[in-house]
Write a protein that holds these residues in place. Structure first.
Motif, PDB file in Angstrom:
ATOM      1  N   PRO A 309       0.989  -1.389  -0.190  1.00  0.00           N
ATOM      2  CA  PRO A 309      -0.211   0.175   0.033  1.00  0.00           C
ATOM      3  C   PRO A 309       1.217   1.543  -0.041  1.00  0.00           C
ATOM      4  CG  PRO A 309      -0.352  -1.616   1.847  1.00  0.00           C
ATOM      5  CD  PRO A 309       1.103  -2.115   1.135  1.00  0.00           C
ATOM      6  N   PRO A 310       0.387   2.477  -0.948  1.00  0.00           N
ATOM      7  CA  PRO A 310       1.409   4.100  -0.723  1.00  0.00           C
ATOM      8  C   PRO A 310       1.414   4.386   0.379  1.00  0.00           C
ATOM      9  CG  PRO A 310      -0.770   4.204  -1.661  1.00  0.00           C
ATOM     10  CD  PRO A 310      -0.993   2.249  -1.404  1.00  0.00           C
ATOM     11  N   ARG A 311       2.091   5.051   0.931  1.00  0.00           N
ATOM     12  CA  ARG A 311       2.560   6.227   2.352  1.00  0.00           C
ATOM     13  C   ARG A 311       1.372   6.596   2.199  1.00  0.00           C
ATOM     14  NH1 ARG A 311       8.053   4.895   2.357  1.00  0.00           N
ATOM     15  NH2 ARG A 311       8.548   2.931   2.096  1.00  0.00           N
ATOM     16  N   GLU A 312       1.286   7.906   0.705  1.00  0.00           N
ATOM     17  CA  GLU A 312       0.841   8.936   0.264  1.00  0.00           C
ATOM     18  C   GLU A 312      -0.843   8.987   1.069  1.00  0.00           C
ATOM     19  OE1 GLU A 312       2.148   7.784  -1.715  1.00  0.00           O
ATOM     20  OE2 GLU A 312       3.556   9.280  -2.788  1.00  0.00           O
ATOM     21  N   THR A 313      -2.115   9.512   1.895  1.00  0.00           N
ATOM     22  CA  THR A 313      -2.970   9.515   2.099  1.00  0.00           C
ATOM     23  C   THR A 313      -3.674  10.551   1.030  1.00  0.00           C
ATOM     24  OG1 THR A 313      -2.177  11.517   3.983  1.00  0.00           O
ATOM     25  CG2 THR A 313      -2.381   8.672   5.218  1.00  0.00           C
ATOM     26  N   ASP A 314      -3.148  11.237   0.469  1.00  0.00           N
ATOM     27  CA  ASP A 314      -3.899  11.753  -0.657  1.00  0.00           C
ATOM     28  C   ASP A 314      -4.568  10.925  -1.055  1.00  0.00           C
ATOM     29  OD1 ASP A 314      -1.431  12.126  -1.431  1.00  0.00           O
ATOM     30  OD2 ASP A 314      -2.002  14.314  -1.397  1.00  0.00           O
ATOM     31  N   ARG A 315      -4.091   9.995  -2.049  1.00  0.00           N
ATOM     32  CA  ARG A 315      -4.032   9.400  -3.077  1.00  0.00           C
ATOM     33  C   ARG A 315      -5.951   8.570  -3.127  1.00  0.00           C
ATOM     34  NH1 ARG A 315       0.813   9.586  -6.495  1.00  0.00           N
ATOM     35  NH2 ARG A 315      -0.193   7.529  -7.423  1.00  0.00           N
ATOM     36  N   THR A 316      -6.710   8.076  -3.810  1.00  0.00           N
ATOM     37  CA  THR A 316      -7.254   6.794  -4.312  1.00  0.00           C
ATOM     38  C   THR A 316      -6.254   5.919  -4.142  1.00  0.00           C
ATOM     39  OG1 THR A 316      -8.484   9.135  -5.968  1.00  0.00           O
ATOM     40  CG2 THR A 316      -9.232   6.553  -5.449  1.00  0.00           C
ATOM     41  N   VAL A 317      -7.172   5.408  -3.738  1.00  0.00           N
ATOM     42  CA  VAL A 317      -5.994   3.679  -3.242  1.00  0.00           C
ATOM     43  C   VAL A 317      -7.742   2.606  -3.164  1.00  0.00           C
ATOM     44  CG1 VAL A 317      -5.053   2.301  -1.674  1.00  0.00           C
ATOM     45  CG2 VAL A 317      -4.447   4.792  -2.008  1.00  0.00           C
ATOM     46  N   LEU A 318      -6.807   1.348  -3.825  1.00  0.00           N
ATOM     47  CA  LEU A 318      -8.485   0.319  -4.367  1.00  0.00           C
ATOM     48  C   LEU A 318      -6.957  -1.455  -4.041  1.00  0.00           C
ATOM     49  CD1 LEU A 318      -9.576   1.885  -7.745  1.00  0.00           C
ATOM     50  CD2 LEU A 318     -10.651   1.498  -5.036  1.00  0.00           C
ATOM     51  N   ARG A 319      -7.612  -2.088  -4.116  1.00  0.00           N
ATOM     52  CA  ARG A 319      -7.110  -2.815  -3.213  1.00  0.00           C
ATOM     53  C   ARG A 319      -7.362  -4.784  -4.503  1.00  0.00           C
ATOM     54  NH1 ARG A 319      -6.386  -5.921   2.128  1.00  0.00           N
ATOM     55  NH2 ARG A 319      -8.420  -7.102   1.169  1.00  0.00           N
ATOM     56  N   GLY A 320      -7.011  -4.386  -5.235  1.00  0.00           N
ATOM     57  CA  GLY A 320      -7.302  -5.409  -6.397  1.00  0.00           C
ATOM     58  C   GLY A 320      -6.585  -7.115  -6.390  1.00  0.00           C
ATOM     59  N   VAL A 321      -6.726  -7.882  -7.720  1.00  0.00           N
ATOM     60  CA  VAL A 321      -5.864  -8.872  -7.452  1.00  0.00           C
ATOM     61  C   VAL A 321      -5.412  -8.508  -9.478  1.00  0.00           C
ATOM     62  CG1 VAL A 321      -6.653 -10.293  -6.515  1.00  0.00           C
ATOM     63  CG2 VAL A 321      -7.611 -10.336  -8.286  1.00  0.00           C
ATOM     64  N   VAL A 322      -4.409  -9.015  -9.932  1.00  0.00           N
ATOM     65  CA  VAL A 322      -4.104  -9.580 -11.655  1.00  0.00           C
ATOM     66  C   VAL A 322      -4.978  -9.942 -12.929  1.00  0.00           C
ATOM     67  CG1 VAL A 322      -1.985  -9.585 -12.997  1.00  0.00           C
ATOM     68  CG2 VAL A 322      -1.707  -8.302 -10.868  1.00  0.00           C
TER      69      VAL A 322
END
Ligand SMILES: Nc1ncnc2c1ncn2[C@@H]1O[C@H](COP(=O)(O)OP(=O)(O)OP(=O)(O)O)[C@@H](O)[C@H]1O
Ligand SMILES: [Mg+2]
Lengths: 378, 308
Positions: A309-322
Motif C-alpha cells: 500500500p502507498p504511504r501517501e494518504t491524499d491519493r485514491t487507493v484501491l486493492r485488487g488482484v491481477v
C-alpha cells in the motif's frame, strides 16, 4: 515561391485572429442519413489540423465538401476570406491527396506531378524546374520516369503528395495519407510530412482514424462522431482534458466509472462512485446538482501499481488482484479486478531490465493522484 | 526413405501445371477442330483448279498413270484474284464499309457505354440488358425488318407521306445509307460491351483528382477517361471491324447492286459460279487482311501488359 506566414503560436486562442478556413453550419445528408451534421470549424493559416474519427463518422465526406467534390446540403465554406461554397473543384485554391492516391496510371511520376501546373498553363521551363524541385523534396528524382505501377506504396504516397503540393495550394487536404503504409514507414513518413509542411507553410487538413498519427502530427485535432465534432483542441487537451465521454473513450485507453454527485461547494464537488466503492472530492468550477449522474475517468498510465500500500494518504487507493497482463516490451498492461468486481486497466513502464512486476493472481494496490481523475458530464 | 515411397511421391503431389495443361487443352482442341481444320480445307481448295464434278475442284494429289502421287497445287487462283480489278475494288469497298461502320459504331457506342458506366449501379444491368436485347431475335429477321421499314412502301415512307413531310417516297432501301444503318444497328452491342467493361472499371477517384488539379470536365475526359479507355476502344473496334469486313447479309439485303463486298463475292463465286477454288483464295486473302488488325491489337496489349 510565395511568402508564407508561419503559424502564430496559438491563433485559436486569439479572438482577433482571422481564420484561414471557415466552415459554418456545414451539413451533408444522404437521404435521411446525416453524414455531416451542421459543423462549425475555424482553421488557421499554416495549421496542421487533424480530423479524427471512427470509420463512417463522415470524415471523408467533410473533406470532399471542402474540395468541392461533394455539394453540401447546407452551410458555408470560406477560404482566405473568399466564399467557395459553390465553386467547382477546379477553381478552388486547395488540393486533395486521396485515400487511394489516385495516381494517373498512364502517366509517369513526372507527368503526374506536372499535371496540375499544365492545367494552369504554366510555361514549360517553369514546369520542369518546379517538378524537379518538388521531386527532390519528396526524394523521388530517381523515379521521375517510372509509371505508378512500378513504384512502391510509400513512393506512390510521396508522388501523390508532390502532385497535390506542386500548385502551392492554400490548403492541402489529406485523406488518410499514411493508411497504406506499414508501421515503420508510417512513423518515418509522419515526420517527413511535418517537415514538408514546416518548409512550405501550407495549411494541412488531415483526416485519419489513427490516433497516434493525429497526436504526433497535429497542431489541433477535431474528434468526429456521427457527423459532428465532439471536441476540438490541441492533442494535449484532447488527451488530458476530454470534455465528454465519447472523446475520452475514443482517444487512447481510459477507465470510465459511473458516479453520482452527493454534494459540493462553489469550487469542488463530492461524488460517490459505487464501482470504486469510494467517495471522492474533486475541484470543479461549475456547480453540479446533487444526484446528477457523471462519469469519472482515469488513464491507465496515471495509475500507480504496487505490491505494497502507498504511504501517501491524499491519493485514491484501491486493492485488487491481477486478472490479466500483457507484455509490450516498453510497457506492460495489467487488468486488475477490485473487490467488488470492477476491472481497471493499468499500464506500467518496464524501467528495469530484470525487475519482476506483479504476476497473475497477485494482490496489488492501485493509487492515483486526485488531479488525474477526469470528471465528465454527459 | 524406402524406394517404394520415393517412387510414390510424385504421384501423390498434385501438379497444378498438369491441371493447367488439361484446362488449356480444351480451347486449343476447340480451335484446332473448328478453326484450323476448316481453314486447312479451304487452303487446300484454294490451291486446286475448278472442274465440273463432285466436289467441284481437282484433288491436291494427282495420281499419275504409273500410280505415283504428284502434288498438284497452283497459286493461279491467288494470281487471278489479286490481278482482277473487280476483286481489288471489292476488297477496298469492304475495307471502306467496315472502317466507316466501325467508326460510326464507335461514335454512337462510346457515349452509350459511358452513360451506362456512369449510371446508378442498380440501373446498369437493366441498360446492358436493353443493349443485348435485340440478340434474342434472329439476326436475319432483324435485317428483314429493316427492309420493311426502309422500303418504298415501308413504314418510314408511309409515315413521312402521311405527315406531309414529303410528297413522293424517298429511296431509302438499297442505298449505302441503308447498309451503314444496318451495320451500326447490328454491330453496336459488340462496341458497347467491351467499352462498358473498360469504362466501368475506371476509378472515379482519378476523375476527381484531375478535376481537383484544375481540369474542367472536358479536359478530364480528354486527359484521363479517353486514354485509359483506349484498350476498350481497340477491343470494340476489332469486334466490329472483323465481322463487318466479311459481312454478307446486310449489304446483300439492304445495299444496292453496286455495293460489292467480299462476303457477297465469296457467296457468288461459291454458290452461283461454283468456283470453289477462287472462293477459297478469296477467303484466305480475307483472313490475311484481318490478321493485320488482330496483330496490332496483340502488340498493343502486350505493350500495355509490360507497363503494368
Ligand atoms: N454517396 C453516398 N451515398 C450514401 N451514403 C454515403 C455516401 N457517401 C458516404 N455515405 C455514408 O456517409 C457516412 C460517412 O462516410 P465517410 O466516407 O465520410 O466516412 P469516413 O469517416 O471517411 O470513414 P472511413 O474512416 O471508413 O473512411 C457513411 O456511413 C457512408 O455510408
Ligand atoms: Mg474515409
Amino acid at each position: 515561391m510565395e511568402e508564407r506566414t508561419p503559424l502564430a503560436s496559438t491563433p485559436w486562442l486569439d479572438p482577433d485572429a482571422r481564420p484561414f478556413v471557415r466552415i459554418e453550419g456545414l451539413s451533408k445528408h444522404f437521404g435521411d442519413f446525416k453524414a455531416v451534421d451542421a459543423i462549425d470549424l475555424d482553421i488557421y493559416r499554416a495549421e496542421l489540423f487533424s480530423i479524427l474519427g471512427a470509420s463512417g463518422s463522415g470524415k471523408t465526406t467533410l473533406l470532399r465538401m471542402l474540395a468541392g467534390l461533394e455539394a453540401p446540403t447546407s452551410g458555408r465554406i470560406e477560404i482566405d476570406g473568399v466564399d467557395v461554397t459553390d465553386a467547382p473543384p477546379y477553381e478552388r485554391p486547395l488540393n486533395i491527396m486521396f485515400q487511394s492516391y489516385a495516381l494517373f496510371p498512364h502517366m509517369t511520376v513526372e507527368q503526374n506531378v506536372a499535371y496540375g501546373l499544365k492545367k494552369d498553363r504554366t510555361p514549360g521551363p517553369e514546369i520542369q524546374r518546379r517538378v524537379a524541385e518538388i521531386l527532390d523534396l519528396v526524394q523521388l528524382s530517381s523515379h521521375a520516369r517510372a509509371k505508378p505501377s512500378q513504384i512502391s506504396g510509400g513512393q506512390s504516397q510521396r508522388v501523390a503528395l508532390a502532385r497535390a503540393l506542386i500548385k502551392q495550394p492554400k490548403v492541402l487536404l489529406l485523406d488518410e495519407p499514411l493508411a497504406a503504409l506499414d508501421k515503420k514507414l508510417r512513423e518515418h513518413t509522419q515526420f517527413e510530412l511535418v517537415n514538408i509542411q514546416d518548409q512550405l507553410g501550407v495549411t494541412f487538413v488531415v483526416v485519419t482514424h489513427d490516433q497516434e498519427e493525429a497526436m504526433t502530427l497535429s497542431t489541433r485535432i477535431a474528434v468526429m462522431n456521427e457527423g459532428r465534432f465532439t471536441q476540438i483542441g490541441t492533442p494535449n487537451e484532447i488527451y488530458e482534458h476530454p470534455c465528454n465521454r465519447f472523446t475520452a473513450d475514443f482517444v487512447g485507453k481510459i477507465n470510465l466509472f459511473e458516479a453520482t454527485v452527493i454534494g459540493g461547494g462553489d469550487a469542488e464537488v463530492t461524488l460517490r462512485c459505487e464501482a470504486l466503492d469510494c467517495t471522492i472530492t474533486l475541484p470543479h468550477a461549475a456547480p453540479l446538482a446533487a444526484g446528477a449522474a457523471v462519469s469519472l475517468a482515469v488513464r491507465p498510465e496515471k495509475i500507480f501499481l504496487a505490491k505494497e500500500p502507498p504511504r501517501e494518504t491524499d491519493r485514491t487507493v484501491l486493492r485488487g488482484v491481477v486478472l490479466d497482463l500483457g507484455y509490450f516490451g516498453g510497457l506492460s498492461l495489467y487488468r486488475i479486478e477490485t473487490g467488488n468486481g470492477t476491472v481497471i486497466e493499468v499500464s506500467a513502464q518496464n524501467r528495469q531490465r530484470d525487475a519482476r512486476g506483479p504476476e497473475w493472481d497477485d494482490e496489488v494496490y492501485l493509487s492515483w493522484d486526485a488531479s488525474n481523475t477526469i470528471l465528465l458530464g454527459e | 526413405m524406402s524406394p517404394e515411397a520415393a517412387a510414390e511421391r510424385p504421384r501423390r503431389r498434385a501438379d497444378p501445371q498438369a491441371w493447367l495443361r488439361r484446362a488449356l487443352a480444351l480451347p486449343y482442341g476447340w480451335l484446332l477442330l473448328f478453326l484450323l481444320g476448316p481453314f486447312l480445307i479451304v487452303l487446300k481448295i484454294s490451291l486446286a483448279d475448278p472442274i465440273v464434278a463432285q466436289p467441284p475442284y481437282t484433288p491436291l494429289f494427282e495420281v499419275a498413270e504409273d500410280g505415283a502421287r504428284r502434288l498438284a497445287a497452283s497459286l493461279d487462283n491467288y494470281r487471278f484474284v489479286l490481278s482482277d480489278r473487280l476483286y481489288l475494288y471489292t476488297y477496298l469497298n469492304s475495307l471502306k464499309l467496315a472502317a466507316i461502320s466501325t467508326l460510326l459504331c464507335l461514335l454512337v457506342g462510346y457515349p452509350m457505354a459511358y452513360g451506362i458506366a456512369r449510371a446508378h449501379p442498380a440501373r446498369r444491368n437493366l441498360l446492358l440488358m436493353l443493349v443485348v436485347l435485340p440478340f434474342w431475335i434472329s439476326f436475319l429477321l432483324r435485317v428483314y425488318a429493316w427492309m420493311g421499314l426502309l422500303g418504298t412502301n415501308g413504314t418510314i415512307n408511309e409515315l413521312l407521306l402521311w405527315a406531309g413531310v414529303i410528297n413522293a417516297p424517298l429511296k431509302l432501301l438499297y442505298t449505302d445509307t441503308a447498309v451503314f444503318l444496318g451495320m451500326v444497328y447490328s454491330y453496336l452491342p459488340f462496341m458497347i460491351l467491351p467499352l462498358y467493361a473498360n469504362l466501368e472499371r475506371l476509378d472515379p477517384d482519378l476523375l476527381e483528382a484531375a478535376a481537383d488539379l484544375g481540369s474542367r470536365p472536358r479536359q478530364v475526359f480528354r486527359d484521363v477517361t479517353l486514354p485509359l479507355s483506349f484498350p476498350g476502344v481497340v477491343a470494340g473496334c476489332l469486334l466490329v471491324f472483323i465481322p463487318a469486313m466479311g459481312e454478307f447479309v446486310i449489304p446483300t439485303l439492304l445495299g444496292g447492286p453496286e455495293s460489292l463486298m467480299i462476303g457477297r463475292v465469296l457467296f457468288e463465286e461459291f454458290f452461283a459460279n461454283r468456283d470453289w477454288p477462287v472462293a477459297g483464295a478469296d477467303a484466305v486473302l480475307l483472313l490475311a487482311i484481318l490478321l493485320v488488325p488482330i496483330g496490332l491489337f496483340q502488340y498493343f496489349e502486350a505493350r500495355r501488359e509490360d507497363e503494368t
